[in-house]
Design an enzyme around this catalytic site. Structure first.
Site, short mmCIF file in Angstrom:
data_model
loop_
_atom_site.label_atom_id
_atom_site.label_comp_id
_atom_site.label_asym_id
_atom_site.label_seq_id
_atom_site.Cartn_x
_atom_site.Cartn_y
_atom_site.Cartn_z
N GLU A 51 -2.36 -8.91 2.78
CA GLU A 51 -2.78 -9.33 4.30
C GLU A 51 -4.27 -9.31 4.49
O GLU A 51 -4.76 -10.15 5.39
CB GLU A 51 -2.06 -8.57 5.34
CG GLU A 51 -2.60 -7.61 5.68
CD GLU A 51 -2.24 -6.25 4.59
OE1 GLU A 51 -2.38 -5.21 5.25
OE2 GLU A 51 -1.74 -6.72 3.65
N CYS A 76 0.88 -1.43 -0.03
CA CYS A 76 -0.05 -0.10 -0.10
C CYS A 76 0.89 1.27 0.06
O CYS A 76 1.46 1.43 -0.92
CB CYS A 76 -1.02 -0.19 1.15
SG CYS A 76 -2.28 0.98 1.05
N HIS A 109 -3.76 -4.92 -0.61
CA HIS A 109 -3.36 -5.41 0.65
C HIS A 109 -3.43 -6.85 0.56
O HIS A 109 -4.45 -7.51 0.72
CB HIS A 109 -4.40 -4.87 1.97
CG HIS A 109 -3.90 -3.40 2.11
ND1 HIS A 109 -3.19 -3.23 3.09
CD2 HIS A 109 -4.81 -2.48 1.76
CE1 HIS A 109 -3.14 -1.98 3.41
NE2 HIS A 109 -4.00 -1.51 2.46
#
Length: 220
Positions: free
Chosen positions: A191, A85, A189
């Site tokens: 994650e 990001c 992202h």
């Protein structure tokens, strides 16, 4: 975690989803430390630079820690770095937000600028197009989770360096991910991207601790 697990540092410089990145990387098979220790960041098998919020604030945090030279030295030596990001955006020459130009780390060409889209931020799931030769473990049409209003959009300049550019589109095309030598950056992202993000992190972690050849020469 077995002793043979690759050692990954998630850099704590005051910005980023540190714990979610830590958990996702651990699930991908890494031995993870969240730390501001630059010696650990320099010597780990992999370094992850997260980031949320404003480009200028993230750059200020990196500069206060003195992390820029460590990141640049790792990339030059072929030691893997993953930016996520705004942690991806700071790898570029600069960022332009709210009329303010802020220098970045200058590892990738171009300025991160506001998306010329009807609706920003670009928030939610979106598909990507993945170039041949990518090591991301992703395929065309895979969906990742995005939260951003700014992005690198000069795709030609990136490709001219020999980088592999994964693209997304939110009214306009932008760099969703870039692979350049040891440096990998994702605007999305991983994650937060469920199975596709987990697969990407497994692919990145599986490449550690082997050094990656230094960045390719620019196209003639």
């Amino acid at each position: 975690m077995p002793d043979t697990a690759p050692r990954v540092v998630v850099l704590d410089y005051g910005s980023g989803n540190l714990r979610s990145a830590e958990r996702a990387l651990a699930a991908a098979g890494a031995a993870v430390a969240v730390t501001a220790d630059l010696a650990a960041a320099a010597t780990a098998d992999g370094l992850v630079v997260p980031g949320v919020g404003a480009f200028a604030a993230c750059m200020a945090g990196l500069e206060a820690l003195g992390a820029g030279p460590v990141i640049a030295a790792r990339v030059a030596a072929g030691r893997p770095v993953l930016g996520i990001c705004v942690g991806a955006q700071v790898m570029f020459d600069g960022g332009a937000e709210h009329g303010v130009d802020t220098p970045g780390l200058g590892l990738l060409p171009g300025t991160v600028t506001r998306l010329a889209a009807a609706r920003v931020p670009h928030m939610g799931w979106n598909t990507v197009r993945v170039p041949a030769g990518s090591r991301l473990g992703a395929r065309d049409g895979d969906r990742f989770y995005f939260v951003h209003s700014y992005a690198a959009q000069d795709l030609g300049a990136l490709r001219a360096t020999g980088a592999l550019v994964t693209t997304g589109t939110h009214d306009v095309p932008f760099a969703a991910a870039v692979e350049w030598g040891a440096l990998t950056v994702t605007q999305f992202h991983p994650e937060k991207s469920a199975g596709t993000g987990a697969a990407l992190l497994r692919a990145w972690t599986a490449g550690l601790p082997a050094a990656i050849p230094t960045a390719p020469a620019p196209a003639p």
